[in-house]
Design a protein around this motif. Structure first.
Motif: not given
Length: 429
Positions: A141-149
């Protein structure tokens, strides 16, 4: 004064004791963590000149599976599967594959073999395994957030290992939408991992409210990865779990899940869909591309070579054919359907192996410990994902499919009475 018996009992019951189940669970944990962070790890290990270290978890799984195969008393069905693999490897070599193709395929299937041969040990350390899976889900979940921003450095990175170019992270999109992969190699793999991790954890969460909070969070993350097949499979799995108290509807759902994956490639030969549908920007463009191109072309190659009954062999289909290309068999590198993948590799035997998913799901549906509820959801979801994915090449999925087979083989009816205290599944409503 502590007696020898008390000291032994205390040592065995310690959660940190490095006994065989704990050691094997730690090997599984290294595999799960390695797959969860595969994209980032490949980038940083390559920068440090240590790329081969990424393969240590799978090598450990292979060593543990080989040790168990030699020293344990395996059921005849397991030996038959291993013999089939050996014969199919020989067949692939006769069809022009190289030993590298066979070796690479064995490496791909290491998680499945490890789960099959060592899965019953992992069940003895469910708390440790659940903790690792919880960490991996949070990291995803953290990886998705990083990849988004932010622009993560490993996105789109590839590197050379010997003479083979490998992808650390595949950067791709759907139209103008970026497919988020987080720390993983691909958005597809990330979506599958989030689905399976959440289904495993849900089986051990006592609070229905917490489960109902976990499901939408996991589904939202899967949607952000833009992997539509996994999102649909996850929703259908949740529907099955909420109806799991009813045997007939559940059995019908299992049958549809298994036969649907087999019927789709056949339907691709019968449908007449305009070519333009494969290149449109609709939600079904990738699925139409499979119906129009991927599945019919794969079937045509196998039938043209005369391998419809025997298959191309173990090593001539899938990622091994992509890593070590066979010049006349490029179209066998990706099947995009698990039933088609097994048929192309093993022929009729592969189809029979695929159909065994139905009795496997029926056995997992019987009342039992919580691990059975976890494995039921994970296998059912993997089966649905397999409609449009070579799911056996996803390490996390193949690990838990192997564990599910091991669990069913180990829980065959015994003459001794089974305890009833812990037989209430959490996922049945």
């Amino acid at each position: 004064m502590i007696t020898h018996t008390q000291a032994t009992r205390r040592r065995v019951s310690s959660p940190l004791a490095i006994d065989k189940p704990t050691l094997l669970t730690l090997i599984a944990a290294s595999l799960l963590i390695g797959e969860t962070f595969a994209g980032a790890l490949r980038y940083y290990l390559d920068m440090a000149g240590l790329s081969p270290l990424l393969y240590l978890p799978k090598l450990a799984c292979l060593a543990a599976a080989a040790w168990e195969a030699v020293h344990a008393r395996l059921r005849p069905g397991v030996w038959l599967a291993l013999l089939t693999m050996a014969l199919a490897s020989t067949l692939a070599l006769l069809h022009g594959a190289s030993p590298r193709n066979v070796g690479f395929s064995l490496f791909i299937y290491t998680p499945l073999l490890f789960g099959l041969l060592c899965g019953h040990y992992l069940e003895r350390r469910v708390r440790l395994l659940a903790g690792v899976i919880g960490f991996c889900l949070l990291a995803s979940l953290v990886g998705i957030a990083l990849d988004m921003y932010i622009r993560v450095p490993w996105k789109g990175y590839s590197y050379m290992l010997g003479e083979v170019e490998l992808t650390a992270n595949r950067s791709w999109g759907f139209g103008t939408v970026d497919r988020l992969a987080g720390f993983a190699r691909m958005s597809t793999i990330l979506a599958v991992m989030i689905a399976l991790y959440s289904l495993y954890l849900a089986a051990y969460i006592k609070s229905r409210l917490l489960r109902l909070m976990l499901y939408p969070v996991a589904f939202g993350a899967i949607v952000l990865s833009t992997n539509k097949s996994t999102a649909v499979a996850y929703l259908l799995t949740l529907m099955m779990l909420f109806l799991a108290a009813y045997r007939v509807p559940s059995a019908a759902a299992f049958l549809v899940a298994v036969l649907g994956g087999l019927a789709l490639p056949v339907a691709s030969l019968l449908l007449n869909i305009p070519q333009s549908e494969a290149y449109s920007e609709s939600l079904f463009a990738s699925f139409n591309d499979r119906l129009i191109h991927s599945w019919p072309n794969f079937i045509e190659v196998v039938l043209h070579e005369g391998w419809g009954w025997s298959g191309a062999g173990f090593g001539a289909v899938g990622s091994s054919a992509a890593a070590f290309p066979l010049s006349w068999l490029e179209l066998l590198a990706i099947a995009d359907n698990t039933a088609l993948y097994l048929w192309g590799m093993l022929g009729v035997v592969g189809v029979l192996f695929y159909l065994l998913l139905f009795p496997l799901l029926l056995c997992l549906h019987r009342r039992g410990p919580r691990i059975r509820d976890a494995l039921l959801g994970m296998v059912f979801c993997s089966c649905l994902i397999g409609w449009a994915t070579d799911v056996l090449e996803v390490a996390v999925s193949s690990l838990f499919i192997g564990m599910a087979i091991a669990h069913v083989l180990a829980s065959q009816p015994q003459p001794v009475a089974r305890p009833q205290a812990s037989m209430t599944p959490l996922m049945r409503h």
